[in-house]
Design a protein around this motif. Structure first.
Motif, PDB file in Angstrom:
ATOM      1  N   CYS A  83      -6.216  14.036  -1.357  1.00 60.34           N
ATOM      2  CA  CYS A  83      -4.785  14.023  -1.036  1.00 60.34           C
ATOM      3  C   CYS A  83      -4.604  14.447   0.420  1.00 60.34           C
ATOM      4  O   CYS A  83      -4.996  15.553   0.799  1.00 60.34           O
ATOM      5  CB  CYS A  83      -4.043  14.997  -1.954  1.00 60.34           C
ATOM      6  N   GLU A 105      -4.615   6.785  -0.979  1.00 51.92           N
ATOM      7  CA  GLU A 105      -3.470   5.891  -0.781  1.00 51.92           C
ATOM      8  C   GLU A 105      -3.019   5.473  -2.168  1.00 51.92           C
ATOM      9  O   GLU A 105      -3.858   5.144  -3.020  1.00 51.92           O
ATOM     10  CB  GLU A 105      -3.883   4.674   0.033  1.00 51.92           C
ATOM     11  N   LYS A 106      -1.737   5.468  -2.403  1.00 49.52           N
ATOM     12  CA  LYS A 106      -1.248   5.259  -3.772  1.00 49.52           C
ATOM     13  C   LYS A 106      -1.721   3.953  -4.394  1.00 49.52           C
ATOM     14  O   LYS A 106      -2.004   3.905  -5.585  1.00 49.52           O
ATOM     15  CB  LYS A 106       0.270   5.377  -3.840  1.00 49.52           C
ATOM     16  N   GLU A 107      -1.874   2.897  -3.628  1.00 52.78           N
ATOM     17  CA  GLU A 107      -2.303   1.625  -4.204  1.00 52.78           C
ATOM     18  C   GLU A 107      -3.717   1.691  -4.778  1.00 52.78           C
ATOM     19  O   GLU A 107      -4.033   0.990  -5.725  1.00 52.78           O
ATOM     20  CB  GLU A 107      -2.188   0.497  -3.176  1.00 52.78           C
TER      21      GLU A 107
END
Length: 122
Positions: A83, A105-107
């Motif tokens: 994070c 990265e959220k994806e």
């Protein structure tokens, strides 16, 4: 020709050097699961201490150390990420991470596997 879709295992590690058993169990499980599953290991909160280049060694009984397991996971193609906000909050920079560790990265949480996702929390 039919291609088999592998399921994924999302392993979340929020503990650090204060809980070596929990950290090493998670990393050992990640290695075992990576034999036939897509695996993503995500470090946050105190877990950001684990993948630091100059971090304290994390060892516990018969487990391999974190310093042994992390390079093995990276070599096997496991996505290991941290994070970015937690890293910054711990006064560390991306350059402080072991080579091969990525900023989360959220994806990536959705794209690391084509199959179902099992989530394990440590």
């Amino acid at each position: 020709m039919e291609t088999t879709v592998k399921d994924g295992v999302f392993i979340h590690i929020s503990r650090g050097v204060e809980d070596p058993h929990r950290v090493l169990m998670a990393l050992t499980l990640a290695e075992k699961m990576s034999e036939d599953k897509d695996v993503l290991v995500f470090f946050d909160i105190q877990g950001v201490e684990v993948p630091l280049k100059n971090g304290k060694p994390i060892e516990f009984r018969e487990f391999e150390s974190a310093q042994t397991l992390l390079p093995k996971l990276i070599e096997k193609g496991v996505l290991v990420c941290v994070c970015p906000m937690c890293l910054k909050a711990a006064n560390h920079q991306p350059e402080d991470l072991i080579e091969g560790i990525k900023l989360a990265e959220k994806e990536a949480f959705f794209n690391f596997t084509q199959g179902r996702i099992l989530s394990l929390d440590y």
